[in-house]
Design an enzyme around this catalytic site. Structure first.
Site, PDB file in Angstrom:
ATOM      1  N   HIS A 307      -0.686 105.492  47.455  1.00  0.00           N
ATOM      2  CA  HIS A 307      -0.568 106.940  47.562  1.00  0.00           C
ATOM      3  C   HIS A 307       0.833 107.338  47.154  1.00  0.00           C
ATOM      4  CE1 HIS A 307      -0.793 111.001  49.140  1.00  0.00           C
ATOM      5  NE2 HIS A 307      -2.097 110.832  49.129  1.00  0.00           N
ATOM      6  N   ASP A 364      -9.564 108.083  50.526  1.00  0.00           N
ATOM      7  CA  ASP A 364     -10.787 107.918  49.744  1.00  0.00           C
ATOM      8  C   ASP A 364     -11.402 106.539  49.860  1.00  0.00           C
ATOM      9  OD1 ASP A 364     -10.909 110.483  48.755  1.00  0.00           O
ATOM     10  OD2 ASP A 364      -9.408 110.057  47.234  1.00  0.00           O
TER      11      ASP A 364
HETATM   12  N1  CMC Z   1      -3.938  98.953  42.564  1.00  0.00           N
HETATM   13  C1  CMC Z   1      -3.027  98.093  42.022  1.00  0.00           C
HETATM   14  N2  CMC Z   1      -1.732  98.389  41.830  1.00  0.00           N
HETATM   15  C2  CMC Z   1      -1.317  99.612  42.202  1.00  0.00           C
HETATM   16  C3  CMC Z   1      -2.188 100.557  42.791  1.00  0.00           C
HETATM   17  C4  CMC Z   1      -3.537 100.174  42.959  1.00  0.00           C
HETATM   18  N3  CMC Z   1      -4.415 101.033  43.504  1.00  0.00           N
HETATM   19  N4  CMC Z   1      -1.514 101.691  43.078  1.00  0.00           N
HETATM   20  C5  CMC Z   1      -0.248 101.479  42.688  1.00  0.00           C
HETATM   21  N5  CMC Z   1      -0.124 100.210  42.174  1.00  0.00           N
HETATM   22  C6  CMC Z   1       1.115  99.575  41.693  1.00  0.00           C
HETATM   23  C7  CMC Z   1       1.516 100.101  40.320  1.00  0.00           C
HETATM   24  O1  CMC Z   1       0.966  99.298  39.288  1.00  0.00           O
HETATM   25  C8  CMC Z   1       3.008 100.000  40.405  1.00  0.00           C
HETATM   26  O2  CMC Z   1       3.367  98.645  40.230  1.00  0.00           O
HETATM   27  P1  CMC Z   1       4.759  98.258  39.513  1.00  0.00           P
HETATM   28  O3  CMC Z   1       5.837  98.822  40.388  1.00  0.00           O
HETATM   29  O4  CMC Z   1       4.749  96.765  39.453  1.00  0.00           O
HETATM   30  O5  CMC Z   1       4.704  98.890  38.149  1.00  0.00           O
HETATM   31  C9  CMC Z   1       3.329 100.373  41.846  1.00  0.00           C
HETATM   32  O6  CMC Z   1       2.152  99.983  42.588  1.00  0.00           O
HETATM   33  C10 CMC Z   1       3.617 101.856  42.100  1.00  0.00           C
HETATM   34  O7  CMC Z   1       2.522 102.603  41.568  1.00  0.00           O
HETATM   35  P2  CMC Z   1       2.654 104.038  40.889  1.00  0.00           P
HETATM   36  O8  CMC Z   1       1.488 104.260  39.997  1.00  0.00           O
HETATM   37  O9  CMC Z   1       4.031 104.165  40.279  1.00  0.00           O
HETATM   38  O10 CMC Z   1       2.609 104.973  42.144  1.00  0.00           O
HETATM   39  P3  CMC Z   1       2.308 106.518  42.111  1.00  0.00           P
HETATM   40  O11 CMC Z   1       2.931 107.094  43.319  1.00  0.00           O
HETATM   41  O12 CMC Z   1       2.672 107.103  40.792  1.00  0.00           O
HETATM   42  O13 CMC Z   1       0.702 106.567  42.174  1.00  0.00           O
HETATM   43  C11 CMC Z   1      -1.507 106.634  42.975  1.00  0.00           C
HETATM   44  C12 CMC Z   1      -0.031 106.819  43.340  1.00  0.00           C
HETATM   45  C13 CMC Z   1      -2.357 107.170  44.135  1.00  0.00           C
HETATM   46  C14 CMC Z   1      -1.848 107.453  41.719  1.00  0.00           C
HETATM   47  C15 CMC Z   1      -1.797 105.137  42.745  1.00  0.00           C
HETATM   48  O14 CMC Z   1      -1.472 104.392  43.904  1.00  0.00           O
HETATM   49  C16 CMC Z   1      -3.235 104.861  42.306  1.00  0.00           C
HETATM   50  O15 CMC Z   1      -3.547 104.958  41.118  1.00  0.00           O
HETATM   51  N6  CMC Z   1      -4.140 104.532  43.289  1.00  0.00           N
HETATM   52  C17 CMC Z   1      -5.550 104.364  42.985  1.00  0.00           C
HETATM   53  C18 CMC Z   1      -6.216 105.733  42.869  1.00  0.00           C
HETATM   54  C19 CMC Z   1      -6.441 106.377  44.227  1.00  0.00           C
HETATM   55  O16 CMC Z   1      -6.923 105.755  45.158  1.00  0.00           O
HETATM   56  N7  CMC Z   1      -6.122 107.687  44.298  1.00  0.00           N
HETATM   57  C20 CMC Z   1      -6.383 108.487  45.501  1.00  0.00           C
HETATM   58  C21 CMC Z   1      -5.165 109.005  46.160  1.00  0.00           C
HETATM   59  S1  CMC Z   1      -5.555 109.638  47.800  1.00  0.00           S
HETATM   60  C22 CMC Z   1      -6.496 111.058  47.529  1.00  0.00           C
HETATM   61  C23 CMC Z   1      -5.670 112.181  47.121  1.00  0.00           C
HETATM   62  O17 CMC Z   1      -4.926 112.730  47.969  1.00  0.00           O
HETATM   63  O18 CMC Z   1      -5.759 112.568  45.938  1.00  0.00           O
END
Ligand code: CMC
Length: 428
Positions: A307, A364
């Site tokens: 998240h 989710d």
């Molecule tokens: N599976 C594997 N690796 C992950 C995941 C995941 N679900 N989420 C983040 N990472 C890794 C990412 O690859 C990165 O690694 P590194 O530092 O080595 O490059 C690190 O963790 C940080 O990730 P980020 O993408 O920079 O983090 P963010 O804050 O930009 O993204 C997120 C947050 C929710 C978009 C992301 O965690 C994600 O894509 N999760 C899966 C989709 C999901 O479940 N979304 C629902 C969010 S809750 C409902 C809502 O409020 O919308």
């Protein structure tokens, strides 16, 4: 602590006031940055460090896993309040008295008929259309049937627009669902509670009475409360920024629905279930998918994990996990998908990749399992999220307009070509 931050650019010092919130969050107010410096701006892709507004609606501490609406903890609201009470609280700032709640509900019911011509629009969509696209379009179409603009300086006008959308939105949700399932479009029943009515509008068969299942009703009420607001997330920021151009409430909401649809935001609930189903179809080998999620060469992500702001357990996920167990138990559903979800969670919570990056299950991860047990099709999950988020979007839109916030218009750092001469087509 000093009440100012000092910034040095090219040897020249500039001071900016600090703003401290009621929960002691600190922000640097850089609103005079560009005008006092040589047109310097900040750059923050994804707004990871940028506060877009001051808001008194929802407090979230991602490090501690705290979520509160108007000062009330999400745990207490999920246990003691109902969705309509929470909607009133979010929008107007205080829990309603019995009289206020009754009036609110009856005003909503008085607005719960949509123009018959909307049926024609629903009919024009192919059954294969994604329900989120249909819902965004129908919400936008409401503007055509309610063309008068809201006078935001009039509390009465504002209130009328709010009860109108709270009345009509569930009808649009139910019609989106019924169209997909080939059921006749139906209106609600004014004698029922707000959420009860939604269930009946969605599930009533044309040839039999609808029997309400209290377990399903209670679970849906809780899910809607948990989704009702989440401060400046992607869809809410979209609603606020669209509304900041003074476009109306319904048009602003329709932009929020589109933003919510994406799999990195509200669409994650659909993506989680599809992921769990494909792991199941592939033999249920969770280790294989954990390895894929960690492999930087593989685009696969563990949906429902991670998240932007929670770097601890999402408090909503804790409540939903418990509710999923109860609902499946009460309904007597044995679901292999729930077992796979629990195995993935257990592995991820011990795995250094997930632990180091503070990736915990989010709201989710478990919600889709409950929706599935309720008989809601996978591609309707995000629509259910939208139904829950509606009061939050309305509250944030109202706050933005009452605070007279300026039009949202970020700047950029241009990195394209500098001035060059046009070349005639035969010279390229
Ligand atoms: N599976 C594997 N690796 C992950 C995941 C995941 N679900 N989420 C983040 N990472 C890794 C990412 O690859 C990165 O690694 P590194 O530092 O080595 O490059 C690190 O963790 C940080 O990730 P980020 O993408 O920079 O983090 P963010 O804050 O930009 O993204 C997120 C947050 C929710 C978009 C992301 O965690 C994600 O894509 N999760 C899966 C989709 C999901 O479940 N979304 C629902 C969010 S809750 C409902 C809502 O409020 O919308």
């Amino acid at each position: 602590m000093s009440d100012k931050a000092t910034l040095e650019i090219n040897g020249k010092k500039y001071e900016f006031p600090l703003v401290v919130g009621t929960e002691k969050e600190v922000a640097i107010d850089i609103s005079s940055l560009r005008s006092t410096t040589d047109s310097v701006i900040t750059l923050d892709p994804g707004y990871k460090n940028t506060g877009s507004c001051e808001s008194a609606i929802t407090f979230l501490d991602g490090e501690k896993g705290i979520l509160r609406y108007r000062g009330y903890s999400i745990e207490e609201l999920a246990e003691k309040a109902d969705f309509l009470e929470v909607a009133f609280l979010l929008i107007f700032g205080e829990l309603p008295t019995t009289e206020q709640l009754q009036k609110f509900h009856s005003d909503i019911k008085a607005q719960s008929v949509v123009d018959e011509d909307i049926r024609k629009i629903v009919d024009a969509f192919p059954k294969s259309a994604h329900p989120m696209g249909v819902l965004a379009s129908l919400t936008s179409a409401l503007t055509a049937f309610n063309p008068s603009s809201v006078n935001v300086n009039s509390e009465e006008d504002m209130y009328k627009a709010i009860v109108k959308i709270l009345g009509k939105f569930p009808v649009l949700v139910a019609w989106t669902f019924r169209k997909k399932n080939g059921l006749p479009l139906d209106y609600g029943d004014k004698n029922l509670g707000y959420v009860e009515n939604i269930l009946k509008m969605m599930f009533k068969q044309p040839n039999e009475d609808y029997k309400m299942n209290p377990i399903v009703l209670n679970a849906l009420d809780k899910l809607l409360i948990l989704h009702a607001d989440h401060e400046q997330n992607c869809s809410t920021s979209t609603v606020r920024i669209a509304g900041s151009s003074h476009v109306g409430l319904f048009a602003s909401l329709s932009t929020g629905i589109s933003a919510l649809w994406g799999p990195l935001h509200g669409g994650a609930n659909q993506a989680v279930l599809e992921m769990l189903e494909s792991i199941n179809a592939d033999g249920g080998d969770t280790d294989k998918y954990m390895a894929k999620a960690k492999d930087k060469e593989d685009p696969f992500r563990l949906m429902g994990f991670g998240h932007r702001v929670y770097k601890n357990f999402d408090p909503r996920a804790k409540i939903i996990k418990k509710a999923a167990d109860e609902v499946l138990n009460d309904l007597g559903v044995e679901d292999k998908i729930l077992e796979i979800a629990k195995a993935l969670e257990k592995e991820a919570l011990q795995d250094p990749y997930f632990v180091d990056r503070k990736l915990y299950p989010n709201v989710d991860f478990y919600s889709g399992i409950i929706y599935r047990a309720m008989g809601i099709p996978t591609d309707m999950f995000t629509v259910m999220f939208a139904l829950g988020r509606l009061p939050g979007w309305i509250a944030q839109w109202r706050e933005m307009r009452l605070n007279k916030e300026p039009i949202g218009r970020p700047r950029q750092v241009y990195v394209g070509e500098t001035l060059r001469s046009f070349r005639a087509i035969d010279k390229r």
